[in-house]
Write a protein that holds these residues in place. Sequence first.
Motif, PDB file in Angstrom:
ATOM      1  N   ASP A 112       0.838  -1.184   0.000  1.00  0.00           N
ATOM      2  CA  ASP A 112       0.000   0.000   0.000  1.00  0.00           C
ATOM      3  C   ASP A 112       0.884   1.248   0.000  1.00  0.00           C
ATOM      4  O   ASP A 112       1.835   1.342   0.785  1.00  0.00           O
ATOM      5  CB  ASP A 112      -0.893  -0.016   1.240  1.00  0.00           C
ATOM      6  CG  ASP A 112      -1.944   1.074   1.242  1.00  0.00           C
ATOM      7  OD1 ASP A 112      -1.834   2.040   0.465  1.00  0.00           O
ATOM      8  OD2 ASP A 112      -2.885   0.956   2.038  1.00  0.00           O
ATOM      9  N   ALA A 113       0.571   2.198  -0.852  1.00  0.00           N
ATOM     10  CA  ALA A 113       1.342   3.444  -0.923  1.00  0.00           C
ATOM     11  C   ALA A 113       1.362   4.185   0.408  1.00  0.00           C
ATOM     12  O   ALA A 113       2.299   4.935   0.695  1.00  0.00           O
ATOM     13  CB  ALA A 113       0.785   4.345  -2.023  1.00  0.00           C
ATOM     14  N   ALA A 114       0.359   3.955   1.238  1.00  0.00           N
ATOM     15  CA  ALA A 114       0.307   4.617   2.550  1.00  0.00           C
ATOM     16  C   ALA A 114       1.513   4.251   3.409  1.00  0.00           C
ATOM     17  O   ALA A 114       1.896   5.016   4.298  1.00  0.00           O
ATOM     18  CB  ALA A 114      -0.982   4.251   3.270  1.00  0.00           C
ATOM     19  N   ARG A 115       2.124   3.126   3.130  1.00  0.00           N
ATOM     20  CA  ARG A 115       3.316   2.703   3.875  1.00  0.00           C
ATOM     21  C   ARG A 115       4.441   3.735   3.757  1.00  0.00           C
ATOM     22  O   ARG A 115       5.272   3.859   4.642  1.00  0.00           O
ATOM     23  CB  ARG A 115       3.781   1.347   3.349  1.00  0.00           C
ATOM     24  CG  ARG A 115       5.001   0.802   4.040  1.00  0.00           C
ATOM     25  CD  ARG A 115       5.278  -0.627   3.601  1.00  0.00           C
ATOM     26  NE  ARG A 115       6.294  -1.189   4.467  1.00  0.00           N
ATOM     27  CZ  ARG A 115       7.441  -1.674   4.033  1.00  0.00           C
ATOM     28  NH1 ARG A 115       7.708  -1.706   2.749  1.00  0.00           N
ATOM     29  NH2 ARG A 115       8.320  -2.165   4.878  1.00  0.00           N
ATOM     30  N   TYR A 116       4.442   4.473   2.665  1.00  0.00           N
ATOM     31  CA  TYR A 116       5.514   5.440   2.402  1.00  0.00           C
ATOM     32  C   TYR A 116       5.034   6.890   2.454  1.00  0.00           C
ATOM     33  O   TYR A 116       5.769   7.794   2.074  1.00  0.00           O
ATOM     34  CB  TYR A 116       6.132   5.146   1.033  1.00  0.00           C
ATOM     35  CG  TYR A 116       6.672   3.741   0.948  1.00  0.00           C
ATOM     36  CD1 TYR A 116       7.851   3.399   1.598  1.00  0.00           C
ATOM     37  CD2 TYR A 116       5.997   2.753   0.244  1.00  0.00           C
ATOM     38  CE1 TYR A 116       8.346   2.103   1.537  1.00  0.00           C
ATOM     39  CE2 TYR A 116       6.492   1.458   0.182  1.00  0.00           C
ATOM     40  CZ  TYR A 116       7.659   1.149   0.833  1.00  0.00           C
ATOM     41  OH  TYR A 116       8.143  -0.130   0.791  1.00  0.00           O
ATOM     42  N   ALA A 117       3.827   7.113   2.917  1.00  0.00           N
ATOM     43  CA  ALA A 117       3.231   8.452   2.896  1.00  0.00           C
ATOM     44  C   ALA A 117       4.009   9.464   3.732  1.00  0.00           C
ATOM     45  O   ALA A 117       4.011  10.660   3.413  1.00  0.00           O
ATOM     46  CB  ALA A 117       1.779   8.386   3.369  1.00  0.00           C
ATOM     47  N   GLU A 118       4.665   9.041   4.772  1.00  0.00           N
ATOM     48  CA  GLU A 118       5.377   9.968   5.656  1.00  0.00           C
ATOM     49  C   GLU A 118       6.728  10.422   5.102  1.00  0.00           C
ATOM     50  O   GLU A 118       7.350  11.331   5.652  1.00  0.00           O
ATOM     51  CB  GLU A 118       5.584   9.316   7.019  1.00  0.00           C
ATOM     52  CG  GLU A 118       4.284   9.061   7.745  1.00  0.00           C
ATOM     53  CD  GLU A 118       4.500   8.348   9.073  1.00  0.00           C
ATOM     54  OE1 GLU A 118       5.638   8.343   9.582  1.00  0.00           O
ATOM     55  OE2 GLU A 118       3.518   7.808   9.591  1.00  0.00           O
ATOM     56  N   ILE A 119       7.185   9.810   4.034  1.00  0.00           N
ATOM     57  CA  ILE A 119       8.479  10.196   3.463  1.00  0.00           C
ATOM     58  C   ILE A 119       8.331  11.492   2.696  1.00  0.00           C
ATOM     59  O   ILE A 119       7.476  11.621   1.815  1.00  0.00           O
ATOM     60  CB  ILE A 119       9.033   9.075   2.549  1.00  0.00           C
ATOM     61  CG1 ILE A 119       9.335   7.833   3.401  1.00  0.00           C
ATOM     62  CG2 ILE A 119      10.270   9.540   1.805  1.00  0.00           C
ATOM     63  CD1 ILE A 119       9.797   6.636   2.609  1.00  0.00           C
ATOM     64  N   ASP A 120       9.165  12.446   3.033  1.00  0.00           N
ATOM     65  CA  ASP A 120       9.186  13.742   2.349  1.00  0.00           C
ATOM     66  C   ASP A 120       9.995  13.582   1.066  1.00  0.00           C
ATOM     67  O   ASP A 120      11.217  13.696   1.069  1.00  0.00           O
ATOM     68  CB  ASP A 120       9.796  14.811   3.259  1.00  0.00           C
ATOM     69  CG  ASP A 120       9.785  16.193   2.635  1.00  0.00           C
ATOM     70  OD1 ASP A 120       9.401  16.330   1.450  1.00  0.00           O
ATOM     71  OD2 ASP A 120      10.175  17.144   3.342  1.00  0.00           O
ATOM     72  N   ARG A 121       9.298  13.303  -0.017  1.00  0.00           N
ATOM     73  CA  ARG A 121       9.969  13.025  -1.294  1.00  0.00           C
ATOM     74  C   ARG A 121      10.782  14.221  -1.782  1.00  0.00           C
ATOM     75  O   ARG A 121      11.869  14.054  -2.318  1.00  0.00           O
ATOM     76  CB  ARG A 121       8.941  12.608  -2.342  1.00  0.00           C
ATOM     77  CG  ARG A 121       8.298  11.278  -2.029  1.00  0.00           C
ATOM     78  CD  ARG A 121       7.217  10.948  -3.048  1.00  0.00           C
ATOM     79  NE  ARG A 121       6.561   9.704  -2.730  1.00  0.00           N
ATOM     80  CZ  ARG A 121       6.398   8.719  -3.602  1.00  0.00           C
ATOM     81  NH1 ARG A 121       6.810   8.835  -4.833  1.00  0.00           N
ATOM     82  NH2 ARG A 121       5.778   7.616  -3.233  1.00  0.00           N
ATOM     83  N   ALA A 122      10.276  15.435  -1.613  1.00  0.00           N
ATOM     84  CA  ALA A 122      10.982  16.627  -2.080  1.00  0.00           C
ATOM     85  C   ALA A 122      12.310  16.798  -1.344  1.00  0.00           C
ATOM     86  O   ALA A 122      13.299  17.249  -1.932  1.00  0.00           O
ATOM     87  CB  ALA A 122      10.111  17.864  -1.902  1.00  0.00           C
ATOM     88  N   ALA A 123      12.352  16.429  -0.085  1.00  0.00           N
ATOM     89  CA  ALA A 123      13.579  16.562   0.708  1.00  0.00           C
ATOM     90  C   ALA A 123      14.651  15.564   0.274  1.00  0.00           C
ATOM     91  O   ALA A 123      15.827  15.767   0.578  1.00  0.00           O
ATOM     92  CB  ALA A 123      13.272  16.375   2.190  1.00  0.00           C
ATOM     93  N   ARG A 124      14.276  14.521  -0.437  1.00  0.00           N
ATOM     94  CA  ARG A 124      15.230  13.479  -0.859  1.00  0.00           C
ATOM     95  C   ARG A 124      15.706  13.645  -2.303  1.00  0.00           C
ATOM     96  O   ARG A 124      16.538  12.874  -2.762  1.00  0.00           O
ATOM     97  CB  ARG A 124      14.612  12.100  -0.673  1.00  0.00           C
ATOM     98  CG  ARG A 124      14.353  11.760   0.771  1.00  0.00           C
ATOM     99  CD  ARG A 124      15.655  11.602   1.505  1.00  0.00           C
ATOM    100  NE  ARG A 124      15.408  11.310   2.912  1.00  0.00           N
ATOM    101  CZ  ARG A 124      16.188  11.729   3.868  1.00  0.00           C
ATOM    102  NH1 ARG A 124      17.256  12.446   3.587  1.00  0.00           N
ATOM    103  NH2 ARG A 124      15.921  11.426   5.108  1.00  0.00           N
TER     104      ARG A 124
END
Length: 181
Positions: A112-124
């Motif tokens: 489920d994509a929710a597993r990764y929802a807390e990752i700040d993609r822009a910061a990476r």
Amino acid sequence: MTMYAALLRGINVGGSRKLPMAGLRALLEELGHGSVRTYLQSGQAVFAAGQGDEESLAADLTAAIEQRFGFPVDVIVRDHAYLRAVAEDCPFPAAGLEPRQLHVTYFSHPVDAARYAEIDRAARLPEEFRLGDRALYLYAPDGIGRSKLAEQLARRPAPPGLIATSRNWNTVLKLVELTAG
């Protein structure tokens, strides 16, 4: 006969959980599989099977490895069509990247994509990841060894029963080739 790849997680790394590829090939043949080959020492084997599905083949191999070698190994089995689709569906421009920059994590079940929802993609950025069909694609321009995003993804607690194992892009493509028959 369908061609499959068995992806073994966490063997022959750092001198522990040693599983010789010759032993793995022999074990697969004893299980009744044909056209058995291994690739590298890090836990990839391809084989032909006339019956069974990915889950039952993985369960049978997992049990046989533990019985023969004395330790448990997580195994994911995928057929050629799936492996080819993973390569073809890559959301990153794989042909223009160095293979060390692109990795695929194969999952035993959909994630489920929710597993990764807390990752700040822009910061990476410029590192990125995308989910696919029971797979996660990781673009790490400086390689996985220096990737902060890969580290963060790996720290996510796995739901019970989920197996995940990663391969670099060279291995992804080689498994497609080896299972082509």
